[in-house]
Design a protein around this motif. Structure first.
Motif, PDB file in Angstrom:
ATOM      1  N   VAL A  58     -38.840 -63.885  30.774  1.00 50.16           N
ATOM      2  CA  VAL A  58     -39.560 -63.794  29.383  1.00 50.16           C
ATOM      3  C   VAL A  58     -38.631 -64.266  28.223  1.00 50.16           C
ATOM      4  O   VAL A  58     -39.112 -64.884  27.383  1.00 50.16           O
ATOM      5  CB  VAL A  58     -39.596 -62.196  29.198  1.00 50.16           C
ATOM      6  N   MET A  83     -44.232 -62.942  35.578  1.00 48.48           N
ATOM      7  CA  MET A  83     -43.056 -62.829  34.209  1.00 48.48           C
ATOM      8  C   MET A  83     -42.047 -62.076  35.014  1.00 48.48           C
ATOM      9  O   MET A  83     -42.205 -61.030  35.770  1.00 48.48           O
ATOM     10  CB  MET A  83     -43.538 -61.873  33.074  1.00 48.48           C
ATOM     11  N   THR A  85     -38.490 -60.235  33.737  1.00 50.28           N
ATOM     12  CA  THR A  85     -38.148 -59.620  32.616  1.00 50.28           C
ATOM     13  C   THR A  85     -36.905 -58.640  32.831  1.00 50.28           C
ATOM     14  O   THR A  85     -36.731 -58.092  33.966  1.00 50.28           O
ATOM     15  CB  THR A  85     -39.114 -58.703  31.887  1.00 50.28           C
ATOM     16  N   ALA A  93     -43.254 -57.499  28.563  1.00 51.05           N
ATOM     17  CA  ALA A  93     -44.159 -57.967  29.771  1.00 51.05           C
ATOM     18  C   ALA A  93     -45.562 -57.450  29.925  1.00 51.05           C
ATOM     19  O   ALA A  93     -46.502 -58.127  30.379  1.00 51.05           O
ATOM     20  CB  ALA A  93     -43.250 -57.473  30.900  1.00 51.05           C
TER      21      ALA A  93
END
Length: 201
Positions: A58, A83, A85, A93
């Protein structure tokens, strides 16, 4: 045969990037790693002949994962994205998932959890990729037909009889039968059901 799956890993933390790559390669998933989003975007050319997935951090130094996701959704919507994160990026997210990301992993993540999510998305990607290939193949096959053969094909898949096709096209039943035989050979179809499947694809 479909080529082995491919995973793109984009993360500016070397330890995270390489640990993910080693894990995926241990289960025969070909992996390409990128230390920056800009480098990934420069080299990514789109969906290839194999199922693929992107694991995307991210927060990165040059271009953020959200920006990359937005670009990909516009140009390559079929590429599944997971993603990656940090704890402070959960809200971001969730927003990313609303933008089309398939899932998100929170650092630090369990190896087994990552593998399960990646393999699940690759299976979906493989099914979608196979469907795309069938559609492309079907289009290419149909392009080999003459204009008259295509007219006969279109009527056959609608369920019209040889006699009705002959009347409507102003040709003899024998000519319809000849076109029907030719187009079945060109399309590799054994029966009407095969023709219908090609039409659907």
């Amino acid at each position: 045969m479909t080529a082995p799956p491919l995973a793109y890993v984009v993360d500016d933390e070397p330890d995270v990037r390489e640990s993910i790559a080693m894990l995926l390669r241990s289960v025969s998933i070909k992996t390409e790693t990128y230390a920056s989003a800009s480098r990934f975007l420069e080299q990514f050319s789109g969906i290839t002949e194999r199922p693929a997935i992107l694991l995307l951090d991210v927060r990165m130094g040059d271009i953020g994962g959200m920006t990359v996701l937005e670009l990909l959704r516009a140009e390559h919507p079929r590429l599944p994205v997971i993603m990656i994160t940090g704890h402070g990026d959960i809200e971001m997210a969730v927003t990313a998932m609303k933008m089309g990301a398939r899932d998100f992993l929170t650092k630090p993540f369990r190896a087994q959890s990552l593998l399960e999510r990646v393999q699940q998305e690759l299976r979906k990607s493989d099914e979608s990729h196979s469907s795309d290939l069938r559609i492309i193949e079907g289009r290419e096959q149909l392009e080999t037909l003459t204009k008259r053969e295509r007219a006969v094909f279109d009527r056959l898949v609608l369920g019209d009889s040889n006699k009705l096709i002959a009347i409507d096209l102003g040709i003899s039943i024998r000519t319809v039968e000849a076109h029907r035989a030719n187009l079945k050979e060109k399309l590799g179809a054994n029966n009407l059901a095969d023709l219908v499947r090609i039409s659907i694809h």
